[in-house]
Write a protein that holds these residues in place. Structure first.
Motif, short mmCIF file in Angstrom:
data_model
loop_
_atom_site.label_atom_id
_atom_site.label_comp_id
_atom_site.label_asym_id
_atom_site.label_seq_id
_atom_site.Cartn_x
_atom_site.Cartn_y
_atom_site.Cartn_z
N GLY A 1 0.93 -1.01 -0.03
CA GLY A 1 0.19 -0.08 0.11
C GLY A 1 0.85 1.27 0.07
O GLY A 1 1.98 1.05 -0.23
N VAL A 2 0.22 2.33 0.33
CA VAL A 2 1.10 3.55 0.17
C VAL A 2 2.40 3.63 1.29
O VAL A 2 3.43 3.71 0.88
N ALA A 3 2.12 2.91 2.45
CA ALA A 3 3.31 2.78 3.23
C ALA A 3 4.37 1.89 2.97
O ALA A 3 5.52 2.43 2.77
N GLY A 4 3.84 1.00 2.46
CA GLY A 4 5.25 0.09 1.96
C GLY A 4 5.61 0.44 0.94
O GLY A 4 7.00 0.31 0.57
N LEU B 1 7.03 -7.95 -0.44
CA LEU B 1 6.11 -9.12 -0.67
C LEU B 1 4.63 -8.86 -0.31
O LEU B 1 4.21 -7.91 0.89
N GLU B 2 3.80 -8.86 -1.33
CA GLU B 2 2.45 -8.57 -1.52
C GLU B 2 1.45 -9.64 -1.25
O GLU B 2 1.75 -10.59 -2.09
N GLN B 3 0.64 -9.62 -0.55
CA GLN B 3 -0.22 -10.73 -0.49
C GLN B 3 -1.50 -10.86 -1.72
O GLN B 3 -1.91 -11.88 -1.99
N SER B 4 -1.87 -9.54 -1.97
CA SER B 4 -2.79 -9.55 -3.03
C SER B 4 -2.74 -8.69 -3.93
O SER B 4 -1.83 -9.01 -4.97
N SER B 5 -3.47 -7.58 -4.14
CA SER B 5 -3.00 -6.52 -5.26
C SER B 5 -2.52 -5.19 -4.37
O SER B 5 -2.97 -5.26 -3.18
N LEU B 6 -1.74 -4.39 -4.99
CA LEU B 6 -1.30 -3.23 -4.30
C LEU B 6 -2.26 -2.34 -3.63
O LEU B 6 -3.24 -2.00 -4.43
N GLY B 7 -2.17 -1.92 -2.76
CA GLY B 7 -3.10 -1.35 -1.73
C GLY B 7 -4.60 -1.68 -1.54
O GLY B 7 -5.28 -0.91 -1.16
N ASN B 8 -4.66 -2.95 -1.77
CA ASN B 8 -5.84 -3.57 -1.19
C ASN B 8 -5.97 -3.47 0.10
O ASN B 8 -5.37 -3.82 0.85
N GLY B 9 -7.21 -2.94 0.45
CA GLY B 9 -7.52 -2.74 1.82
C GLY B 9 -7.65 -1.11 2.04
O GLY B 9 -8.82 -0.82 1.63
N GLN B 10 -6.75 -0.43 2.54
CA GLN B 10 -7.16 1.07 2.67
C GLN B 10 -6.67 2.14 1.63
O GLN B 10 -7.67 2.96 1.45
N THR B 11 -5.42 1.73 1.12
CA THR B 11 -5.13 2.89 0.28
C THR B 11 -5.98 2.89 -1.05
O THR B 11 -6.34 4.16 -1.46
N ILE B 12 -6.47 1.93 -1.55
CA ILE B 12 -7.27 2.17 -2.99
C ILE B 12 -8.60 2.55 -2.28
O ILE B 12 -9.34 2.91 -3.23
N ALA B 13 -8.94 2.37 -1.09
CA ALA B 13 -10.40 2.61 -0.51
C ALA B 13 -10.46 4.09 -0.02
O ALA B 13 -11.30 4.59 0.39
N SER B 14 -9.15 4.82 -0.14
CA SER B 14 -9.13 6.01 0.63
C SER B 14 -9.73 7.18 -0.21
O SER B 14 -9.91 6.99 -1.38
N GLN B 15 -10.14 8.28 0.56
CA GLN B 15 -10.74 9.39 -0.36
C GLN B 15 -9.69 10.23 -1.05
O GLN B 15 -10.00 11.22 -1.80
N GLY B 16 -8.37 9.96 -0.69
CA GLY B 16 -7.32 10.68 -1.55
C GLY B 16 -6.89 12.14 -1.14
O GLY B 16 -6.29 12.66 -1.89
N ILE B 17 -7.61 12.54 -0.03
CA ILE B 17 -7.32 13.89 0.37
C ILE B 17 -5.94 13.74 1.16
O ILE B 17 -5.65 13.48 2.09
N LEU B 18 -5.03 14.90 0.61
CA LEU B 18 -3.93 15.13 1.12
C LEU B 18 -4.22 16.27 2.34
O LEU B 18 -4.02 17.39 1.92
N TRP C 1 2.50 1.96 10.81
CA TRP C 1 0.59 2.39 10.36
C TRP C 1 0.83 3.94 9.94
O TRP C 1 1.16 4.81 11.13
N PRO C 2 0.65 4.40 8.98
CA PRO C 2 0.88 5.70 8.43
C PRO C 2 -0.18 6.63 9.11
O PRO C 2 0.07 7.78 8.97
N THR C 3 -1.26 6.10 9.66
CA THR C 3 -2.51 6.84 10.21
C THR C 3 -3.18 7.51 8.92
O THR C 3 -4.49 7.38 9.02
N LYS C 4 -2.42 8.29 7.92
CA LYS C 4 -3.25 8.97 6.93
C LYS C 4 -2.28 8.50 5.85
O LYS C 4 -1.06 8.51 5.81
N LEU C 5 -2.97 8.65 4.70
CA LEU C 5 -2.29 8.45 3.11
C LEU C 5 -1.32 9.76 3.31
O LEU C 5 -0.04 9.41 2.99
N ALA C 6 -1.87 10.75 3.76
CA ALA C 6 -0.97 11.99 3.81
C ALA C 6 0.42 11.87 4.76
O ALA C 6 1.34 12.61 4.16
N LEU C 7 0.45 10.79 5.38
CA LEU C 7 1.54 10.86 6.45
C LEU C 7 2.48 9.46 6.21
O LEU C 7 3.54 9.29 6.98
#
Ligand SMILES: Cc1cc2nc3c(=O)[nH]c(=O)nc-3n(C[C@H](O)[C@H](O)[C@H](O)COP(=O)(O)OP(=O)(O)OC[C@H]3O[C@@H](n4cnc5c(N)ncnc54)[C@H](O)[C@@H]3O)c2cc1C
Length: 412
Positions: A19-22, A39-56, A361-367
Motif C-alpha cells: 500500500g502507500v506505506a510499503g 512481499l504483497e499478499q494480494s494486489s497493491l493497496g488492497n485494503g485502505q489505500t485504494i479505498a481512501s478518499q485521496g485527500i492530502l 501504520w501511517p495513520t493517513k495517506l498524507a503521512l
C-alpha cells in the motif's frame, strides 16, 4: 528454497505490504542505498489505500477539535513533501499521479452559517480558507441558496490507483506475491522463511523486516514478533494495533464532481466528506466522514438511507433521482492509542529485538512519507546499514481496482 532468479537470496530489508506505506518506505530505503524485497499478499493497496478518499489533508478539518496541534503540524509538514513529489522535484517521482482536484471545499448550511463564519473570523479554524462567492463556487453549488457558505482549502485530492502505480515505478527493488494465508517466520536471526503464490518456500537473508500490511500487520506480528511477555505473540498484536471500522457509501450518476466536507458543528468530524471520480459519462460520489464512522452498525440498505438523509441535509438542492447506490465496509488499521481514537502521527513500532522487525501504520495517506522517514531513522539507530540497491526492473504487480469498479459490488 529460493530458485526464482527474480527473487534475491539476500536483501537488507524485506517489506510486507504494497500500500502507500510499503511503497513509500521502499522508495525511501532505496534512496538511502538499502536493497529491498517487497512481499504483497494480494494486489497493491488492497485494503485502505485504494479505498481512501485521496485527500492530502492539511489538518483543516481537525482544527476544530481540542487535541489537534500535533495532527495539524504533521499534516502541514507532509504537504511540502507531497507537493515536491507531485512536481517531480524531490522524493518519488509522482508527476504521473492524477490530481483529481487541487483544492477541497468546506461548506455549511444556512442554519449553521453564522456560527461557522464567527468561528472562522475568531481564528478557531487554524488554517487558511477562502470564502467562495458566485461563479467561483464549484458546480455542485450552482443551485445552492446564497446563504450556504462555501470556503476553499488548499488541499489536493489524488487518485489512489495512479498513486500506487507511480509509487511502484519510483523504485526498482524486486516485488513478489506471498501465498494466501502465508505465515512468514524468522527461522534464524537473519533468515526469513516465507512462501510465494506458487507455494514455493524461500529462505531470504535479511537484516530487517518492515510490516506495512495494514490490517494484515496483526497476523504478521503474530508470526514474526518476539514473545517477550510470555502471554503469546497474539497478545503482542493486540498491544500495538487497533482497527477503526468505516461504512462508506458510493453513489453513481452524480451530475458533477465534488471534493469537500459538509460542516454541521464545530467538531473534528465533518457530517459528510465527499470525493468523486469520473464514471461512464457522469461521476461517482464517494461518501465518508461522520456518515461512515457512525454507520458501522447499520446494514447496507439502512446506511444508504442515512446517506440520502445526510445529502438532503447538506445539499438539499442536489437531484438524487438518477443515482444508484452501494456501500463498502473497510477498516482503518492503526497503531494502538490508549483511547482507541485516531493517532495524531504515523506509528512505527519495533516488535522484535534490536529494531529487527518494525510494524508501520501511517495513520493517513498524507503521512506515509513521515512513516517512511521514521523507518529509515530506526534502521539507522539499530545500526542496520545499506549494502546497495538491487535493480529488478519493472514490477508485474498491479494496483487493486477502485471500490466502485470492483466486480462484486451490488448497486441498488
Ligand atoms: C475509507 C478510507 C478513506 C480514507 N481517506 C483518507 C484520505 O482521504 N486521506 C488520507 O490521508 N488518509 C485516508 N485514509 C487513511 C489511509 O488510506 C491509510 O492511512 C493508508 O492508506 C494506509 O496505508 P497502508 O499502506 O498502511 O495500508 P493498506 O493500504 O491497507 O495496504 C496494505 C497492503 O498490505 C497488503 N497485505 C495485507 N496483508 C498482507 C500480508 N499478510 N502480507 C503481505 N501483504 C499484505 C495489502 O494487500 C495491501 O496492499 C482513509 C482510509 C480509509 C479506510
Amino acid at each position: 528454497m529460493t530458485s526464482n532468479p527474480s527473487i534475491p537470496d539476500r536483501v537488507d530489508v524485506v517489506i510486507f505490504g504494497g500500500g502507500v506505506a510499503g511503497l513509500w518506505t521502499r522508495w525511501r530505503l532505496e534512496r538511502a542505498g538499502y536493497s529491498t524485497l517487497l512481499l504483497e499478499q494480494s494486489s497493491l493497496g488492497n485494503g485502505q489505500t485504494i479505498a481512501s478518499q485521496g485527500i492530502l489533508h492539511r489538518g483543516t478539518k481537525y482544527a476544530f477539535g481540542k487535541d489537534v496541534a500535533q495532527a495539524s503540524v504533521e499534516l502541514q509538514l507532509a504537504q511540502e513533501v507531497w507537493t515536491r513529489a507531485l512536481k517531480g522535484t524531490d522524493g518519488p517521482d509522482l508527476r504521473g499521479v492524477s490530481v483529481l482536484s487541487p483544492t477541497t471545499v468546506m461548506w455549511t448550511s444556512e442554519s449553521f452559517l453564522s456560527r461557522f463564519t464567527g468561528a472562522v473570523a475568531a481564528g478557531v479554524l487554524k488554517s487558511d480558507v477562502r470564502k467562495l462567492e458566485g461563479e467561483h463556487r464549484p458546480a455542485a453549488f450552482k443551485a445552492a441558496p446564497k446563504a450556504v457558505g462555501v470556503w476553499e482549502i488548499d488541499e489536493k485530492v489524488v487518485d489512489s490507483s495512479t498513486l500506487l502505480h507511480e509509487l511502484t515505478r519510483s523504485a526498482r527493488g524486486p516485488m513478489a506475491r506471498l501465498s494466501a494465508g502465508a505465515r512468514p517466520r524468522w527461522v534464524k536471526p537473519n533468515i526469513l522463511s516465507w512462501s510465494d503464490a506458487t507455494g514455493q518456500t524461500h529462505a531470504t537473508h535479511a537484516s530487517a523486516a518492515v510490516l506495512c500490511a495494514g490490517v494484515g500487520n496483526e497476523s504478521l506480528i503474530t508470526s514474526l514478533a518476539d514473545d517477550h511477555s510470555g502471554s503469546g505473540a497474539d497478545a503482542a498484536a493486540r498491544h500495538v494495533a487497533q482497527r477503526r471500522p468505516l461504512h462508506m457509501v458510493m453513489m453513481r450518476g452524480a451530475p458533477c464532481d465534488l471534493f469537500g466536507h459538509c460542516i454541521r458543528e464545530l467538531s473534528d468530524k465533518p457530517r459528510l466528506t465527499v470525493t468523486s471520480a469520473p464514471d461512464a459519462g457522469s461521476f461517482v460520489w464517494y461518501l465518508g466522514g461522520a456518515l461512515a464512522e457512525d454507520g458501522v452498525s447499520r446494514d447496507g440498505p439502512s446506511q444508504i438511507q442515512a446517506a440520502k438523509l445526510a445529502l438532503r441535509e447538506c445539499m438539499p438542492w442536489i437531484d438524487l433521482s438518477r443515482a444508484t447506490w452501494a456501500t463498502l465496509r473497510v477498516d482503518r488499521a492503526e497503531g494502538r492509542t490508549p483511547s482507541g481514537k485516531r493517532p495524531d502521527t504515523p506509528i512505527v513500532s519495533p516488535i522484535a529485538a534490536g529494531g529487527h522487525t518494525l510494524a508501520v501504520w501511517p495513520t493517513k495517506l498524507a503521512l506515509a512519507p513521515a512513516a517512511a522517514g521514521r523507518v529509515f531513522d530506526l534502521l539507522e539507530t539499530a545500526n542496520i546499514r545499506p549494502t546497495g540497491v538491487v535493480d529488478a526492473g519493472e514490477s508485474s504487480l498491479a494496483p487493486a481496482p477502485l471500490p466502485w469498479n470492483e466486480g462484486g459490488v451490488r448497486w441498488s
